[in-house]
Design a protein around this motif. Structure first.
Motif, mmCIF file in Angstrom:
data_model
loop_
_atom_site.group_PDB
_atom_site.id
_atom_site.type_symbol
_atom_site.label_atom_id
_atom_site.label_comp_id
_atom_site.label_asym_id
_atom_site.label_seq_id
_atom_site.Cartn_x
_atom_site.Cartn_y
_atom_site.Cartn_z
ATOM 1 N N MET A 191 40.653 28.657 53.946
ATOM 2 C CA MET A 191 40.764 29.286 52.644
ATOM 3 C C MET A 191 39.373 29.610 52.110
ATOM 4 N N GLN A 192 39.206 30.819 51.616
ATOM 5 C CA GLN A 192 37.919 31.253 51.096
ATOM 6 C C GLN A 192 37.725 30.757 49.669
ATOM 7 N N ASP A 193 36.467 30.473 49.341
ATOM 8 C CA ASP A 193 36.132 30.119 47.972
ATOM 9 C C ASP A 193 36.254 31.354 47.093
ATOM 10 N N ALA A 194 36.785 31.187 45.894
ATOM 11 C CA ALA A 194 36.833 32.269 44.918
ATOM 12 C C ALA A 194 35.411 32.605 44.479
ATOM 13 N N ASP A 195 35.221 33.807 43.968
ATOM 14 C CA ASP A 195 33.881 34.237 43.562
ATOM 15 C C ASP A 195 33.239 33.266 42.576
ATOM 16 N N ASN A 196 33.998 32.780 41.592
ATOM 17 C CA ASN A 196 33.406 31.862 40.615
ATOM 18 C C ASN A 196 32.967 30.557 41.275
ATOM 19 N N THR A 197 33.668 30.119 42.306
ATOM 20 C CA THR A 197 33.262 28.928 43.053
ATOM 21 C C THR A 197 32.014 29.208 43.872
ATOM 22 N N VAL A 198 31.946 30.378 44.497
ATOM 23 C CA VAL A 198 30.755 30.763 45.256
ATOM 24 C C VAL A 198 29.532 30.767 44.334
ATOM 25 N N ILE A 199 29.679 31.347 43.161
ATOM 26 C CA ILE A 199 28.572 31.399 42.204
ATOM 27 C C ILE A 199 28.197 29.991 41.738
ATOM 28 N N ALA A 200 29.193 29.184 41.414
ATOM 29 C CA ALA A 200 28.929 27.822 40.953
ATOM 30 C C ALA A 200 28.238 26.987 42.027
ATOM 31 N N ARG A 201 28.690 27.094 43.269
ATOM 32 C CA ARG A 201 28.052 26.340 44.367
ATOM 33 C C ARG A 201 26.622 26.819 44.589
ATOM 34 N N THR A 202 26.426 28.119 44.499
ATOM 35 C CA THR A 202 25.083 28.671 44.694
ATOM 36 C C THR A 202 24.146 28.162 43.611
ATOM 37 N N LEU A 203 24.569 28.239 42.359
ATOM 38 C CA LEU A 203 23.714 27.776 41.265
ATOM 39 C C LEU A 203 23.512 26.260 41.301
ATOM 40 N N SER A 204 24.519 25.533 41.742
ATOM 41 C CA SER A 204 24.364 24.092 41.903
ATOM 42 C C SER A 204 23.294 23.787 42.944
ATOM 43 N N TRP A 205 23.346 24.480 44.067
ATOM 44 C CA TRP A 205 22.325 24.314 45.116
ATOM 45 C C TRP A 205 20.931 24.659 44.575
ATOM 46 N N VAL A 206 20.827 25.763 43.846
ATOM 47 C CA VAL A 206 19.521 26.143 43.292
ATOM 48 C C VAL A 206 19.012 25.039 42.363
ATOM 49 N N ASN A 207 19.869 24.572 41.460
ATOM 50 C CA ASN A 207 19.453 23.558 40.493
ATOM 51 C C ASN A 207 19.191 22.193 41.116
ATOM 52 N N HIS A 208 20.111 21.745 41.971
ATOM 53 C CA HIS A 208 20.072 20.363 42.452
ATOM 54 C C HIS A 208 19.338 20.176 43.770
ATOM 55 N N PHE A 209 18.925 21.265 44.387
ATOM 56 C CA PHE A 209 18.120 21.138 45.601
ATOM 57 C C PHE A 209 16.796 21.883 45.452
ATOM 58 N N ILE A 210 16.868 23.190 45.229
ATOM 59 C CA ILE A 210 15.652 24.004 45.158
ATOM 60 C C ILE A 210 14.778 23.587 43.980
ATOM 61 N N VAL A 211 15.355 23.515 42.786
ATOM 62 C CA VAL A 211 14.582 23.129 41.601
ATOM 63 C C VAL A 211 14.289 21.637 41.599
ATOM 64 N N ALA A 212 15.286 20.830 41.906
ATOM 65 C CA ALA A 212 15.108 19.375 41.854
ATOM 66 C C ALA A 212 13.991 18.892 42.776
ATOM 67 N N HIS A 213 13.821 19.545 43.901
ATOM 68 C CA HIS A 213 12.777 19.147 44.850
ATOM 69 C C HIS A 213 11.560 20.066 44.777
ATOM 70 N N ASP A 214 11.568 20.961 43.800
ATOM 71 C CA ASP A 214 10.454 21.886 43.578
ATOM 72 C C ASP A 214 10.142 22.709 44.832
ATOM 73 N N ILE A 215 11.195 23.053 45.589
ATOM 74 C CA ILE A 215 11.037 23.875 46.790
ATOM 75 C C ILE A 215 10.429 25.221 46.405
ATOM 76 N N CYS A 216 10.909 25.784 45.297
ATOM 77 C CA CYS A 216 10.320 27.000 44.745
ATOM 78 C C CYS A 216 9.845 26.666 43.333
ATOM 79 N N PRO A 217 8.543 26.597 43.119
ATOM 80 C CA PRO A 217 8.045 26.196 41.795
ATOM 81 C C PRO A 217 8.300 27.235 40.706
ATOM 82 N N PHE A 218 8.819 28.396 41.056
ATOM 83 C CA PHE A 218 9.057 29.454 40.077
ATOM 84 C C PHE A 218 10.518 29.523 39.630
#
Length: 187
Positions: free
Chosen positions: A1-28
């Motif tokens: 079963m495919q994720d709905a668009d709102n789930t895709v967006i939520a997972r993407t933003l969660s990854w950005v916030n909780h991995f990329i930003v949290a670990h300062d992978i991208c300081p910008f």
């Protein structure tokens, strides 16, 4: 079963916030998220030609919306194979040049199975570019240059990220990455 668009967006933003930003992978990233200047667009294409067309639609959208700093173009149904994804990135970069966008936009690539050339698939450093779905990050070249001027030596960022993730170890990084891609118990 495919994720709905709102789930895709939520997972993407969660990854950005909780991995990329949290670990300062991208300081910008933190600043642009706080300014609400990051756009996430889901592309349901199952054909590379259509995905390339959608990329150019998004480029034109960014041309008309300077208040949006950057777009994450997410492909949840395409590019299950990392090698096919790399072929797409090569084509996408060529199209940007052919359409006169060289020096205006640049692409950053992310994929769930991202693996740097000559790296082992289980190397923790690969997680700097691993995402919940295949995606292309469209960046404004002018903004990247301003960020570099402000930040200073950005050449040290990849080395810092590799050292951080290797220091955590692959198993810990994988667990952290998996948690960051979930939307059920965060945000």
């Amino acid at each position: 079963m495919q994720d709905a668009d709102n789930t895709v967006i939520a997972r993407t933003l969660s990854w950005v916030n909780h991995f990329i930003v949290a670990h300062d992978i991208c300081p910008f990233a933190r600043r642009e998220l706080a300014r609400d200047a990051v756009r996430v667009e889901v592309v349901r294409s199952k054909k590379i030609e259509v995905a390339l067309e959608e990329l150019m639609v998004e480029v034109h959208w960014l041309d008309e919306h300077p208040e949006t700093e950057t777009t994450l173009l997410v492909f949840p149904t395409l590019f299950k194979s990392f090698d096919h994804y790399l072929d797409f990135i090569e084509l996408a970069e060529s199209i940007l040049v052919d359409q006169g966008y060289e020096g205006i936009y640049q692409l950053a690539s992310f994929h769930p199975d991202y693996c740097f050339e000559d790296a082992d698939a289980d190397d923790a450093a690969n997680y700097t570019n691993r995402s919940p779905y295949a995606m292309v990050h469209l960046l404004r070249e002018e903004s990247v240059e301003k960020a570099i001027d402000y930040y200073g030596d950005t050449a040290a960022i990849p080395d810092r990220n590799v050292a951080l993730l290797n220091g955590m170890g692959t198993e810990a990084v994988e667990q952290c990455w998996q948690r960051s891609c979930r939307v059920d118990d965060q945000d």
